[in-house]
Design an enzyme around this catalytic site. Structure first.
Site, short mmCIF file in Angstrom:
data_model
loop_
_atom_site.label_atom_id
_atom_site.label_comp_id
_atom_site.label_asym_id
_atom_site.label_seq_id
_atom_site.Cartn_x
_atom_site.Cartn_y
_atom_site.Cartn_z
CG ASP A 17 -2.19 -0.79 1.04
OD1 ASP A 17 -2.27 -1.54 0.03
OD2 ASP A 17 -3.10 -0.70 1.89
CG ASN B 191 -7.64 -3.73 -2.77
OD1 ASN B 191 -8.46 -2.82 -2.86
ND2 ASN B 191 -7.96 -4.93 -2.31
CB SER C 121 -14.13 7.00 8.07
OG SER C 121 -12.90 6.29 8.02
CB SER D 169 -14.24 3.79 10.30
OG SER D 169 -14.75 2.58 9.79
CG ASP E 62 -8.92 -2.22 9.30
OD1 ASP E 62 -10.04 -2.32 8.74
OD2 ASP E 62 -8.03 -1.44 8.91
CE LYS F 157 -13.74 -1.54 6.00
NZ LYS F 157 -13.14 -0.62 6.90
CD GLU F 158 -8.30 -4.74 2.43
OE1 GLU F 158 -9.48 -4.52 2.81
OE2 GLU F 158 -7.32 -4.13 2.89
CG HIS G 299 -4.06 -7.15 4.46
ND1 HIS G 299 -3.66 -6.10 5.24
CD2 HIS G 299 -5.30 -6.78 4.00
CE1 HIS G 299 -4.58 -5.15 5.23
NE2 HIS G 299 -5.59 -5.55 4.48
NE ARG G 300 -6.72 -4.91 8.23
CZ ARG G 300 -5.53 -4.44 8.62
NH1 ARG G 300 -4.77 -5.13 9.44
NH2 ARG G 300 -5.09 -3.26 8.20
CE LYS H 134 -5.17 -3.36 0.76
NZ LYS H 134 -5.35 -2.27 1.72
O1 LIG Z 1 -8.53 5.92 7.02
C1 LIG Z 1 -7.91 4.86 7.16
O2 LIG Z 1 -6.65 4.84 7.26
C2 LIG Z 1 -8.65 3.60 7.20
C3 LIG Z 1 -10.01 3.61 7.48
C4 LIG Z 1 -10.80 2.37 7.63
O3 LIG Z 1 -11.65 2.26 6.50
P1 LIG Z 1 -13.22 2.66 6.50
O4 LIG Z 1 -13.36 4.07 6.91
O5 LIG Z 1 -13.59 2.43 5.06
O6 LIG Z 1 -13.91 1.73 7.46
C5 LIG Z 1 -9.93 1.12 7.73
O7 LIG Z 1 -10.70 -0.02 7.53
C6 LIG Z 1 -8.80 1.16 6.73
O8 LIG Z 1 -7.99 0.01 6.83
C7 LIG Z 1 -7.90 2.34 6.97
C1 LIG Z 2 -9.62 -1.99 4.76
C2 LIG Z 2 -8.30 -2.01 4.68
O1 LIG Z 2 -7.56 -1.34 3.76
P1 LIG Z 2 -7.80 -0.02 2.88
O2 LIG Z 2 -6.85 1.00 3.44
O3 LIG Z 2 -7.43 -0.43 1.48
O4 LIG Z 2 -9.22 0.41 3.00
C3 LIG Z 2 -7.50 -2.81 5.64
O5 LIG Z 2 -6.26 -2.63 5.67
O6 LIG Z 2 -8.04 -3.64 6.37
#
Ligand SMILES: O=C(O)C1=C[C@@H](OP(=O)(O)O)[C@@H](O)[C@H](O)C1
Ligand SMILES: C=C(OP(=O)(O)O)C(=O)O
Length: 433
Positions: free
Chosen positions: A52, A96, A174, A201, A320, A347-348, A393-394, A419
């Site tokens: 990422d 991703n 978020s 979130s 997460d 998500k992923e 990954h999770r 990731k």
């Molecule tokens: O802003 C961020 O760094 C993140 C927000 C979260 O996503 P959502 O807001 O889509 O839940 C989380 O799941 C993601 O891994 C990272």
């Molecule tokens: C949702 C995730 O990633 P992303 O930052 O791509 O949204 C994650 O890392 O669990």
């Protein structure tokens, strides 16, 4: 399958030791963008090494942002461009990485250039319509190149005018609000972002506001509904910034400590952390684990009384790390219910479906709701389950905990941890006996 495509984990009888956490994904990618937008050079210490972050660094290069890495370290210097990306026409592949795709969409939509943003096939199934709608309110020219509401996107120069209220929906991700917060100061105008409906979130917004403040931009807020950015503020380099350890990555080791017989310490995240996922440790504590907090570390050990307890909890604030609780539930007495996690579906992979399918393979009884999951552990875990990871990954990381149940487990496609945590399985082996 060849052995590169799966990893057979032998039963782990005990875990013990200290893990130096890799840098936070959420903080790394935010800092890279803020440092690029700022005036002046920023030294970034302890940047995460993962896919990422590579996608964000590549994007920076494509946009004409200069950065260097101190050889043999994760320390970088980013030369800020003072709000104006030098390259006005670029094609960006963002894998991703939600933390690259969403914030770059907003920043580049206001940048007066022609940019194509795309990713892996799954990224093209992850929603972005609420962010595009909000950006169109300020005049952004954004075209959907595939399905409406989803990447890939084509951005074109447009006349932007932010002196108004910008509504954004907060119930899908978020990251849309985060993206607007980081990008709208570039307009130089007063702007009020209004969150429409429920914001999910929430702690990720605290990370965004905290890091923006370090780069010189203050946001006034009215709870979670309204965010006011006064015009005329510009991003300025704070000089040096340190990236905290990743609190979501910490969850696997803390859960291992709570399950696995010894004491596990994670270093790089503690009570002072700005990441909401540090609160995963509170959930483990409610399950009975013994948790010790310090400013920059957390320790977890099994309950003094023996077994972990099941919980019925709303984990919307830690989506997460919540996945780790779903697998830790295999080791708890009773039925665990995790609520308010509908965002797992975008998500992923569809994480609610994936989690239910894979937990059943080890013998759990699972109820999958639209926004919740309920897990009842089996009397005995089924040995030799082959866990599919769905390029998530999770999924790979949390199912490694099954090995703590005295059974061997196979993790298919273990390299998907790249990731956010390419060395995850080596680090786990380092605390396993
Ligand atoms: O802003 C961020 O760094 C993140 C927000 C979260 O996503 P959502 O807001 O889509 O839940 C989380 O799941 C993601 O891994 C990272
Ligand atoms: C949702 C995730 O990633 P992303 O930052 O791509 O949204 C994650 O890392 O669990």
């Amino acid at each position: 399958m060849t052995s590169a495509e799966y990893l057979d984990l032998a039963p782990i009888s005990r875990v013990n030791g200290t893990v130096a956490l890799p840098g936070s994904k959420s903080i790394s990618n935010r800092i890279l963008l803020l440092a690029a937008l700022a005036s002046g050079k920023t030294e970034v210490k302890g940047l995460l090494a993962s896919d990422d972050i590579e996608r964000m660094l590549e994007a920076m290069t494509s946009l004409g942002v200069k950065w260097t890495q101190t050889p043999g370290t994760r320390d970088f210097v980013v030369e800020g461009v003072g709000g104006q990306f030098p390259v006005k026409d670029a094609d960006l592949f963002l894998g991703n990485a939600g933390t690259a795709f969403r914030p770059l969409t907003a920043a580049l939509a206001l940048a007066g250039g022609t940019y194509k943003l795309h990713g892996v096939p799954r990224m093209h199934e992850r929603p972005i319509g609420d962010l595009v709608d909000a950006l169109r309110v300020v005049g952004a020219d954004i075209e959907y190149l595939g399905n409406d509401g989803f990447p890939p996107l084509q951005l074109r120069p447009a006349s932007i005018s932010a002196g108004r209220r910008v509504p954004v929906k907060g119930n899908v991700s978020s990251q849309f609000l985060t993206a607007l917060l980081m990008a709208l100061p570039l307009t130089g105008e007063d702007v009020t972002i209004e969150v429409v409906g429920e914001l999910i979130s929430k702690p990720y917004i605290e990370i965004t506001l905290n890091l923006m403040a370090r780069f010189g931009i203050k946001v006034e807020r009215n709870g979670w509904n309204e965010f006011v950015i006064r015009g005329g503020q510009i991003y300025q380099s704070p000089g040096v910034v340190h990236v905290e350890g990743d609190a979501s990555s910490a969850s696997y080791f803390l859960a291992a400590g709570a399950i696995g017989g010894g004491v596990v310490r994670v270093e790089g995240v503690g009570s002072e952390s700005i990441q909401g996922d540090k609160r995963f440790a509170e959930v483990l504590e409610q399950m009975g684990a013994q948790i010790t907090w310090a400013a920059n570390h957390i320790e977890a050990a099994p309950p003094a009384t023996g077994k972990l307890k099941a919980l019925d909890v709303d984990l919307n604030h830690i989506p997460d790390a919540a996945m780790t609780i779903a697998v830790a539930a295999l080791f708890a007495e009773g039925t665990t219910t995790i609520r308010n996690i509908e965002s797992w579906r975008v998500k992923e992979t569809d994480r609610l479906a994936a989690m239910a399918t894979e937990l059943r393979k080890v013998g759990a009884a699972v109820e999958e709701g639209q926004d919740y999951i309920r897990v009842t552990p089996p009397a005995d875990l089924i040995p030799h389950a082959a866990i599919d990871t769905y390029d998530d990954h999770r999924m790979a990381m949390c199912f490694s905990l099954v090995a703590l149940g005295g059974v061997p487990v196979r993790i298919n496609d273990p390299k998907c941890t790249a990731k956010t945590f390419p060395t995850y399985f080596e680090v786990l082996a380092g605390i396993s006996q």
